[in-house]
Design an enzyme around this catalytic site. Sequence first.
Site, PDB file in Angstrom:
ATOM      1  N   LYS A  67      66.550  64.395  28.973  1.00  0.00           N
ATOM      2  CA  LYS A  67      65.573  65.156  29.755  1.00  0.00           C
ATOM      3  C   LYS A  67      65.751  66.651  29.495  1.00  0.00           C
ATOM      4  CE  LYS A  67      68.460  65.335  33.928  1.00  0.00           C
ATOM      5  NZ  LYS A  67      68.442  65.287  35.386  1.00  0.00           N
ATOM      6  N   ARG A 125      69.006  61.811  47.372  1.00  0.00           N
ATOM      7  CA  ARG A 125      67.961  62.176  46.407  1.00  0.00           C
ATOM      8  C   ARG A 125      67.342  60.859  45.948  1.00  0.00           C
ATOM      9  NH1 ARG A 125      69.717  65.440  40.976  1.00  0.00           N
ATOM     10  NH2 ARG A 125      69.572  63.387  40.077  1.00  0.00           N
ATOM     11  N   TYR A 129      67.272  99.717  31.359  1.00  0.00           N
ATOM     12  CA  TYR A 129      66.681  99.872  32.695  1.00  0.00           C
ATOM     13  C   TYR A 129      67.761 100.088  33.761  1.00  0.00           C
ATOM     14  CZ  TYR A 129      62.269  97.928  30.905  1.00  0.00           C
ATOM     15  OH  TYR A 129      61.114  97.704  30.215  1.00  0.00           O
ATOM     16  N   MET A 184      63.313  92.076  29.246  1.00  0.00           N
ATOM     17  CA  MET A 184      62.543  90.834  29.132  1.00  0.00           C
ATOM     18  C   MET A 184      62.619  90.266  27.713  1.00  0.00           C
ATOM     19  SD  MET A 184      58.528  90.190  30.033  1.00  0.00           S
ATOM     20  CE  MET A 184      58.620  90.880  31.671  1.00  0.00           C
TER      21      MET A 184
HETATM   22  C1  PLP Z   1      69.875  60.573  37.534  1.00  0.00           C
HETATM   23  C2  PLP Z   1      70.754  61.192  36.492  1.00  0.00           C
HETATM   24  N1  PLP Z   1      71.527  60.396  35.731  1.00  0.00           N
HETATM   25  C3  PLP Z   1      72.333  60.899  34.770  1.00  0.00           C
HETATM   26  C4  PLP Z   1      72.415  62.265  34.551  1.00  0.00           C
HETATM   27  C5  PLP Z   1      73.366  62.791  33.504  1.00  0.00           C
HETATM   28  O1  PLP Z   1      74.379  63.560  34.098  1.00  0.00           O
HETATM   29  P1  PLP Z   1      75.480  64.246  33.157  1.00  0.00           P
HETATM   30  O2  PLP Z   1      74.751  65.259  32.356  1.00  0.00           O
HETATM   31  O3  PLP Z   1      76.444  64.845  34.103  1.00  0.00           O
HETATM   32  O4  PLP Z   1      76.025  63.163  32.324  1.00  0.00           O
HETATM   33  C6  PLP Z   1      71.630  63.125  35.319  1.00  0.00           C
HETATM   34  C7  PLP Z   1      71.718  64.569  35.105  1.00  0.00           C
HETATM   35  O5  PLP Z   1      71.341  65.408  35.830  1.00  0.00           O
HETATM   36  C8  PLP Z   1      70.771  62.577  36.317  1.00  0.00           C
HETATM   37  O6  PLP Z   1      70.010  63.354  37.088  1.00  0.00           O
END
Ligand code: PLP
Length: 384
Positions: free
Chosen positions: A42, A140, A277, A325
């Site tokens: 992700k 969550r 700045y 920036m």
């Molecule tokens: C639901 C979930 N699973 C797995 C992971 C992976 O975590 P890590 O990067 O600590 O291995 C994340 C990361 O944020 C997550 O949100």
Amino acid sequence: MLPKEIGLHRSCCLIDTAALTHNMETLKKGIAPGAEIAAVVKSNAYGHGVKIAWRAFIKGGATWLCVDSLHEAQDLRDDGYDGNLFVMGHVPPMHAETAVNLNVRVMVYDKSQIDALGAASSAASKPIRCIVKLETGTQRQGLLITEALELVRYMSKFPYVVFEGTCTHFANIEDTTDHSFAYEQLRIFNEYNDILTANGFKPALRTIANSAAGILWPNTHCELVRAGITCYGMWPSTECYVSAKLLGKDVDLRPALTWKTIVAQVKTIPTGSVIGYGCTYQTTHPTRIVVLPVGYYDGYDRSVSNLAHVLIHGHRAPIRGRICMNMCMADVTDIPDVQAGDEAVLLGRQGDEFISAEQLASWAGTINYELTTQIQSTVPRVAV
Ligand SMILES: Cc1ncc(COP(=O)(O)O)c(C=O)c1O
């Protein structure tokens, strides 16, 4: 020289694909028998460029990919990935048809999702595999056991909705060497799975382990480990590294990202000059500075103003003044012969020097996760 792939951009991230593959191979060796390993890709593969990263992880032995959104899932399918794909974040009911068509696993926790997925899967006559999020302490997405039982019973009314498994996520495994909270989460997860099984809903797939648990606790591996940060060669935290050492685990992780730019301008400024700045830095001697064409828009955090170093000619050049920036300034008084067009490294290795994501994160007052994910997606990622 920056690679020609960067086009008209002025900085790029070089991604060492061999390091990514090595990390996955290394992690896979530590996985309990019977478990599979997913690479969490992700957020543009934690900033590493998802199109580059996913192939390297599959090559290293990952049999699943995890993303946060359907948008990310769509990108992976468009890029040719047709394997196991788990969308761990929110899938709104209005996107149910896309979820079915993309053949992803969906994290579920609400009846409105099931209604929409049920309708979409029936309309397409295609199964949709669902993973129920169990609440064990992160607050969550998860469901308490009574709610989870109600949801899986509800799911069974829809012919194409498949209850595939359960998931939960550790809240406090990497921030501490005291793992009592994480142990309790594991206990609750196991208990909830037992209750589901006793009620006729045996989860075929249980997944609780993230990177830290993947390294520290084989008894959390179940059917699937979801490894994120470690795939990219970074430790979840110093505490996790220490915990692994205490358990005698030697895990060779290799950082894969080098963020480079070029020196735009070199100039010598007199004693008493202020830089940038807010005039936050004043020279105490004639000073040679470089201007670098990278700023906070690119993801070079403004909070590292007057704190960070960049690498030029294999030496550390301190950032002077505030990060702008689109530009920043660094002091090269003690580095001979710096010229416009020379390479500067913001993150990663140059010669014998290395600026780690952890070091840059500590200057920024944040964590390595945020540091690499915040590098703008428009900064080109180039596989090397
Ligand atoms: C639901 C979930 N699973 C797995 C992971 C992976 O975590 P890590 O990067 O600590 O291995 C994340 C990361 O944020 C997550 O949100």
